[in-house]
Design an enzyme around this catalytic site. Structure first.
Site, PDB file in Angstrom:
ATOM      1  N   LYS A  40       7.640  -0.459   9.444  1.00 25.43           N
ATOM      2  CA  LYS A  40       7.597  -0.575   7.983  1.00 25.43           C
ATOM      3  C   LYS A  40       7.044   0.705   7.389  1.00 25.43           C
ATOM      4  O   LYS A  40       6.000   1.206   7.865  1.00 25.43           O
ATOM      5  CB  LYS A  40       6.674  -1.727   7.577  1.00 25.43           C
ATOM      6  CG  LYS A  40       7.269  -3.078   7.819  1.00 25.43           C
ATOM      7  CD  LYS A  40       6.400  -4.118   7.141  1.00 25.43           C
ATOM      8  CE  LYS A  40       6.598  -5.476   7.729  1.00 25.43           C
ATOM      9  NZ  LYS A  40       5.373  -6.178   7.993  1.00 25.43           N
ATOM     10  N   LEU A  41       7.689   1.219   6.345  1.00 26.32           N
ATOM     11  CA  LEU A  41       7.162   2.392   5.652  1.00 26.32           C
ATOM     12  C   LEU A  41       5.743   2.075   5.175  1.00 26.32           C
ATOM     13  O   LEU A  41       5.487   0.970   4.687  1.00 26.32           O
ATOM     14  CB  LEU A  41       8.059   2.757   4.466  1.00 26.32           C
ATOM     15  CG  LEU A  41       9.443   3.274   4.872  1.00 26.32           C
ATOM     16  CD1 LEU A  41      10.404   3.260   3.688  1.00 26.32           C
ATOM     17  CD2 LEU A  41       9.332   4.695   5.448  1.00 26.32           C
ATOM     18  N   GLY A  43       3.234   2.422   7.396  1.00 22.45           N
ATOM     19  CA  GLY A  43       2.584   2.567   8.699  1.00 22.45           C
ATOM     20  C   GLY A  43       1.349   1.706   8.899  1.00 22.45           C
ATOM     21  O   GLY A  43       1.172   0.647   8.261  1.00 22.45           O
ATOM     22  N   GLY A 179     -17.531   1.148  17.074  1.00 20.72           N
ATOM     23  CA  GLY A 179     -17.049   2.154  16.114  1.00 20.72           C
ATOM     24  C   GLY A 179     -16.603   1.481  14.828  1.00 20.72           C
ATOM     25  O   GLY A 179     -16.876   0.287  14.607  1.00 20.72           O
ATOM     26  N   ILE A 181     -13.739   0.328  13.501  1.00 19.03           N
ATOM     27  CA  ILE A 181     -12.924  -0.895  13.480  1.00 19.03           C
ATOM     28  C   ILE A 181     -13.737  -2.081  13.996  1.00 19.03           C
ATOM     29  O   ILE A 181     -13.726  -3.162  13.414  1.00 19.03           O
ATOM     30  CB  ILE A 181     -11.620  -0.679  14.292  1.00 19.03           C
ATOM     31  CG1 ILE A 181     -10.747   0.365  13.583  1.00 19.03           C
ATOM     32  CG2 ILE A 181     -10.859  -1.993  14.479  1.00 19.03           C
ATOM     33  CD1 ILE A 181      -9.479   0.752  14.316  1.00 19.03           C
ATOM     34  N   ILE A 263     -11.776  -0.246  21.065  1.00 18.65           N
ATOM     35  CA  ILE A 263     -12.395   0.911  21.727  1.00 18.65           C
ATOM     36  C   ILE A 263     -11.708   2.216  21.339  1.00 18.65           C
ATOM     37  O   ILE A 263     -11.841   3.223  22.022  1.00 18.65           O
ATOM     38  CB  ILE A 263     -12.326   0.745  23.262  1.00 18.65           C
ATOM     39  CG1 ILE A 263     -10.897   0.352  23.657  1.00 18.65           C
ATOM     40  CG2 ILE A 263     -13.339  -0.279  23.766  1.00 18.65           C
ATOM     41  CD1 ILE A 263     -10.591   0.526  25.113  1.00 18.65           C
ATOM     42  N   HIS A 435     -28.323   6.077 -15.465  1.00 20.16           N
ATOM     43  CA  HIS A 435     -29.294   5.070 -15.051  1.00 20.16           C
ATOM     44  C   HIS A 435     -28.898   3.710 -15.602  1.00 20.16           C
ATOM     45  O   HIS A 435     -28.534   3.622 -16.770  1.00 20.16           O
ATOM     46  CB  HIS A 435     -30.677   5.455 -15.574  1.00 20.16           C
ATOM     47  CG  HIS A 435     -31.727   4.442 -15.250  1.00 20.16           C
ATOM     48  ND1 HIS A 435     -32.252   4.313 -13.991  1.00 20.16           N
ATOM     49  CD2 HIS A 435     -32.323   3.505 -16.029  1.00 20.16           C
ATOM     50  CE1 HIS A 435     -33.148   3.344 -13.991  1.00 20.16           C
ATOM     51  NE2 HIS A 435     -33.213   2.835 -15.216  1.00 20.16           N
TER      52      HIS A 435
END
Ligand SMILES: Cc1cc2nc3c(=O)[nH]c(=O)nc-3n(C[C@H](O)[C@H](O)[C@H](O)COP(=O)(O)OP(=O)(O)OC[C@H]3O[C@@H](n4cnc5c(N)ncnc54)[C@H](O)[C@@H]3O)c2cc1C
Length: 458
Positions: A40-41, A43, A179, A181, A263, A435
């Site tokens: 699929k375009l 990605g 990591g 993900i 991983i 602020h």
């Protein structure tokens, strides 16, 4: 006999972030472009990565808000997660963006080709027998999850691809890999009510970040009830009737309903004709020079396929860079240290520039300021903990900004300007921050580094 798919100024193999960015920019610069995509375009990022995971994380944030509503004096209760409804919301976001992207590619008159392409010469890609000739070629076939050779059955042992589609909240999960993900899924599942244990071989979660950021995240995760085994390599996994039994080096075992293997991701480069065409691979990654050129004909490569940071915005930048380079615009080389990095768990971790360890390795004499969010009004309103740490060269510019806390991913845009414009702490200290916002924490850290701390204890 092969048929002709036509001749183009640019043929792009792979329609993910890197490939479609190259195609869009090249078309904008007046080139004829063919973009070849087998799935699929959009990605990984659009369909299996950034966007769907952030939708899950937003649902998780809403769940947390419901659970913690009493803290803010609101009567609401958390009744549970309806995964079908979560997927409906997530898929709606993805399909809306997908429609937008396909429309955009069409409006730039890019020829999109559905099918699996192969580099059959330095100036051609073949798809189902049709040959697409390119005066220039961009390889952008991306990456896929590494699996350590484990049997990914999609039920009990899964990667992020299946985790995104899980039709239930697992009761318990072991996440292999601390990591980006891994910690993002750990965060989602914990908010949804699962028991979560992260196994990381290195001594810290998000190990490429500043060590103090990793430690703050570990503390926050511990408070949230997310468990972790650090500095403990994984040994093996057995599937059982109820799930998985994971063994760590040293003999400790963990039982869970699901094992998520997170991983890292390896390049998609095998069997695509790259090496036959003379393109050099190392550990499967396409090797390129500072112009992202492979050294073969007019063949370039971008995105997760090359050994740079595996981030969608890096793919975009590399795609744009190559299109401009081909057009003769001489774009400046990408400074990878200046790319902002965000881990969207709760709390978020964000950074730009280099860590203090890297600064020391590179021989800089540095000064540091760690500004805890405990002193920041808006962070207290949000009830988030964390810190903004700024590292600067002694009597010189800012070298790194490292942050932990809810929503700090949005703050890193300012850190990026500070780092990339090589600002001195005293210059940033001159800028007035609104602020109460979390951006004030950045302002305060620079005020302190400039020798005029405001809300900082001596
Ligand atoms: C779970 C997860 C979460 C992520 N979250 C973030 C995030 O929050 N922020 C961020 O910046 N990055 C994130 N990423 C990383 C980001 O998705 C990638 O860095 C980005 O998608 C890389 O773009 P790419 O174009 O190099 O590769 P991809 O997006 O992988 O695209 C490559 C494309 O090439 C196609 N292809 C492969 N071989 C062929 C062939 N032979 N013929 C035709 N087509 C082919 C593939 O189908 C694919 O569509 C995440 C990744 C994952 C997995």
């Amino acid at each position: 006999m092969s048929e002709s798919g036509g001749t183009y100024d640019l043929v792009v193999l792979g329609g993910g972030s890197g490939g479609y960015a190259a195609a869009l920019r090249a078309a904008e610069l007046g080139m004829s472009v063919a973009l070849i995509e087998k799935d699929k375009l959009g990605g990984t990022c659009l369909h299996y990565g950034c966007i769907p995971t952030k939708a899950l994380l937003h649902s998780a944030e809403v769940a947390d808000a419901a659970k913690e509503s009493e803290t803010f004096g609101v009567k609401a209760s958390f009744e549970g997660i309806d995964m079908a409804a979560v997927h409906k919301y997530k898929d709606k976001v993805v399909s809306g963006l997908y429609r937008g992207l396909t429309g955009l590619l069409k409006s730039r008159k890019i020829t999109t080709v559905e099918g699996e392409g192969r580099l059959t010469a330095a100036d051609e890609v073949t798809v189902d027998g049709a040959v697409y000739k390119g005066r220039n070629i961009v390889l952008a076939t991306g990456s896929k999850p590494k699996t350590l050779g484990l049997d990914i059955d999609g039920e009990k042992v899964i990667t992020s691809d299946q985790a995104l589609k899980l039709d239930r909240v697992p009761k318990s999960v072991v996440v292999l890999g601390g990591g980006v993900i891994g910690v993002e899924f750990a965060s989602v599942w914990r908010s949804y009510g699962a028991e979560v244990t992260i196994v990381e071989a290195l001594p810290h979660l998000v190990p490429i970040e500043e060590e103090s950021s990793s430690k703050l995240l570990e503390r926050a995760f511990r408070k949230r009830g997310i468990k972790y085994e650090l500095g403990t390599p994984f040994e093996s996994v057995k599937t059982t009737d109820s799930g998985v039994n994971v063994t760590l080096k040293g003999g400790k075992t963990l039982d869970a309903e699901v094992l998520l293997v997170a991983i890292g991701r390896g390049p998609v480069s095998e069997g695509l004709g790259y090496e036959e065409a003379g393109v050099r691979l190392e550990r499967g990654f396409v090797q390129v020079d500072e112009n992202l050129h492979t050294g073969v004909g007019n063949v370039y490569a971008v995105g997760d396929l090359i050994p740079t940071l595996q981030l969608a915005h890096v793919g975009y930048a590399e795609g744009i860079f190559v299109a401009e380079h081909i057009a003769g615009l001489n774009p400046p080389a990408i400074d990878y240290d200046g790319v902002p990095r965000v881990t969207y768990c709760e709390p978020e971790v964000a950074s730009v520039g280099i860590t203090s360890a890297t600064a020391k390795e590179r021989g800089y004499e540095i000064v540091e300021m760690n500004y805890p969010l405990g002193g920041n009004g808006k962070s207290q309103i949000l009830q988030t903990q964390g810190a903004v740490k700024v590292i600067a060269q002694k009597d010189g510019p800012v070298l790194g900004v490292h942050m932990v806390g809810s929503r700090v991913g949005e703050l890193v845009a300012e850190g990026q300007l500070i780092y990339n414009w090589e600002a001195l702490p005293s210059e940033v200290a001159q800028l007035i921050h609104p602020h109460p916002t979390q951006s004030e924490a950045l302002g305060e850290a620079h005020l302190a580094l400039a020798g005029k701390p405001l809300h900082v204890h001596d």
